[in-house]
Design a protein around this motif. Structure first.
Motif, mmCIF file in Angstrom:
data_model
loop_
_atom_site.group_PDB
_atom_site.id
_atom_site.type_symbol
_atom_site.label_atom_id
_atom_site.label_comp_id
_atom_site.label_asym_id
_atom_site.label_seq_id
_atom_site.Cartn_x
_atom_site.Cartn_y
_atom_site.Cartn_z
ATOM 1 N N UNK A 182 0.789 -1.188 0.040
ATOM 2 C CA UNK A 182 -0.281 -0.161 -0.280
ATOM 3 C C UNK A 182 0.587 1.244 -0.586
ATOM 4 N N UNK A 183 0.705 2.436 -0.823
ATOM 5 C CA UNK A 183 1.233 3.886 -1.036
ATOM 6 C C UNK A 183 1.339 4.477 0.720
ATOM 7 N N UNK A 184 2.317 4.278 0.876
ATOM 8 C CA UNK A 184 2.457 5.719 2.293
ATOM 9 C C UNK A 184 1.107 6.689 2.481
ATOM 10 N N UNK A 185 0.497 7.688 1.981
ATOM 11 C CA UNK A 185 -0.924 7.691 1.208
ATOM 12 C C UNK A 185 -2.252 6.634 2.433
ATOM 13 N N UNK A 186 -1.963 5.819 1.778
ATOM 14 C CA UNK A 186 -3.360 4.946 2.369
ATOM 15 C C UNK A 186 -2.487 4.097 3.561
ATOM 16 N N UNK A 187 -1.586 4.431 4.068
ATOM 17 C CA UNK A 187 -1.233 4.302 5.506
ATOM 18 C C UNK A 187 -1.292 5.545 6.876
ATOM 19 N N UNK A 188 -1.480 6.182 5.789
ATOM 20 C CA UNK A 188 -1.236 7.503 6.778
ATOM 21 C C UNK A 188 -3.079 7.695 7.001
ATOM 22 N N UNK A 189 -3.925 7.188 5.896
ATOM 23 C CA UNK A 189 -5.115 7.191 5.960
ATOM 24 C C UNK A 189 -5.679 6.713 6.924
ATOM 25 N N UNK A 190 -5.365 4.855 6.603
ATOM 26 C CA UNK A 190 -5.182 4.006 8.118
ATOM 27 C C UNK A 190 -5.324 3.751 9.429
ATOM 28 N N UNK A 191 -4.650 5.064 9.402
ATOM 29 C CA UNK A 191 -3.697 6.118 10.427
ATOM 30 C C UNK A 191 -4.875 7.049 11.139
ATOM 31 N N UNK A 192 -5.203 7.578 10.840
ATOM 32 C CA UNK A 192 -6.497 8.653 10.484
ATOM 33 C C UNK A 192 -7.696 7.871 10.876
ATOM 34 N N UNK A 193 -7.909 7.096 10.439
ATOM 35 C CA UNK A 193 -9.248 6.132 10.286
ATOM 36 C C UNK A 193 -8.756 5.450 11.941
ATOM 37 N N UNK A 194 -8.136 4.720 11.746
ATOM 38 C CA UNK A 194 -7.680 4.337 13.705
ATOM 39 C C UNK A 194 -8.084 5.041 14.212
ATOM 40 N N UNK A 195 -6.883 6.068 14.255
ATOM 41 C CA UNK A 195 -7.007 7.195 15.495
ATOM 42 C C UNK A 195 -8.326 7.875 15.534
ATOM 43 N N UNK A 196 -9.644 8.297 14.603
ATOM 44 C CA UNK A 196 -11.051 8.692 14.834
ATOM 45 C C UNK A 196 -12.072 8.163 15.069
ATOM 46 N N UNK A 197 -11.494 6.876 14.862
ATOM 47 C CA UNK A 197 -12.736 5.293 15.130
ATOM 48 C C UNK A 197 -12.343 4.966 16.946
ATOM 49 N N UNK A 198 -10.863 5.045 17.609
ATOM 50 C CA UNK A 198 -10.878 4.423 18.577
ATOM 51 C C UNK A 198 -9.610 5.639 19.498
ATOM 52 N N UNK A 199 -9.122 6.482 18.837
ATOM 53 C CA UNK A 199 -8.266 6.740 19.641
ATOM 54 C C UNK A 199 -7.451 6.147 19.422
ATOM 55 N N UNK A 200 -6.045 5.137 18.684
ATOM 56 C CA UNK A 200 -5.938 4.645 18.801
ATOM 57 C C UNK A 200 -5.543 3.437 19.281
ATOM 58 N N UNK A 226 -10.478 -0.344 14.945
ATOM 59 C CA UNK A 226 -10.692 0.487 13.621
ATOM 60 C C UNK A 226 -12.250 0.416 13.842
ATOM 61 N N UNK A 227 -12.369 -0.034 14.874
ATOM 62 C CA UNK A 227 -14.173 0.192 14.617
ATOM 63 C C UNK A 227 -15.293 -1.548 14.288
ATOM 64 N N UNK A 228 -14.522 -2.071 13.343
ATOM 65 C CA UNK A 228 -14.636 -2.719 12.348
ATOM 66 C C UNK A 228 -16.279 -3.791 13.180
ATOM 67 N N UNK A 229 -17.056 -3.713 12.004
ATOM 68 C CA UNK A 229 -18.454 -4.205 12.656
ATOM 69 C C UNK A 229 -18.700 -5.548 12.525
ATOM 70 N N UNK A 230 -19.064 -6.415 13.679
ATOM 71 C CA UNK A 230 -18.976 -8.109 13.664
ATOM 72 C C UNK A 230 -20.140 -8.179 13.347
ATOM 73 N N UNK A 231 -21.491 -7.170 12.485
ATOM 74 C CA UNK A 231 -22.369 -8.098 12.286
ATOM 75 C C UNK A 231 -21.795 -8.016 10.863
ATOM 76 N N UNK A 232 -21.325 -7.054 10.384
ATOM 77 C CA UNK A 232 -20.593 -7.011 8.821
ATOM 78 C C UNK A 232 -19.881 -7.039 8.151
#
Length: 146
Positions: free
Chosen positions: A58-76, A98-104
């Motif tokens: 994955x690109x560095x931008x995608x890694x940064x996006x993933x980090x941002x999502x994790x922070x927003x979802x769970x405060x890391x 990443x607050x992955x929903x188990x139901x889905x």
């Protein structure tokens, strides 16, 4: 030469949880054991996300996006203050870093070999989702990371 005080708590816990012999801090420390442990370093969660993203090409931008999502979802955080897997406040099926929903997602995650209750599995499945579906699974928190 390292001393126990120079080792980070995270590094010490990494060793303790790995099944390797644990140093009893109440006994004299064998310097050979300490020197053997010295190279161990614990990565922060953002570093783990970055490393796993690199391994997947994955690109560095995608890694940064993933980090941002994790922070927003769970405060890391993968675990709550009691050591249990973090659950969502709005929907308790939302799981971990990443607050992955188990139901889905549980069946799909299991099918691909990811245990979203573990840090590694939660990160791995989130990166898989980002690669295959983009960021749409985290649209609810997009104001934070987008």
């Amino acid at each position: 030469m390292y001393t126990i005080l120079q080792m980070s708590l995270a590094s010490f816990l990494t060793v303790a949880l790995s099944g390797n012999p644990v140093i009893d801090l109440n006994q004299a420390v064998d310097t050979a054991v300490v020197q053997e442990l010295a190279p161990i370093t614990a990565l922060s969660l953002p570093d783990v996300i970055e490393e796993q993203a690199k391994e997947l090409g994955m690109s560095a931008n995608m890694a940064t996006l993933a980090q941002s999502i994790a922070f927003c979802e769970s405060t890391m955080r993968q675990f709550d203050k009691n050591g249990k897997v973090l659950r969502g406040r709005v929907d308790s099926a939302d799981t971990g870093l990443f607050q992955i929903n188990k139901r889905y997602h549980k069946a799909r995650a299991d099918k691909h070999g990811y245990d979203i209750n573990t840090t590694e599995g939660n990160i791995g499945y989130a990166l898989y989702l980002l690669q295959t579906d983009g960021s749409r699974h985290w649209n609810a928190s997009k104001k934070c990371w987008g």
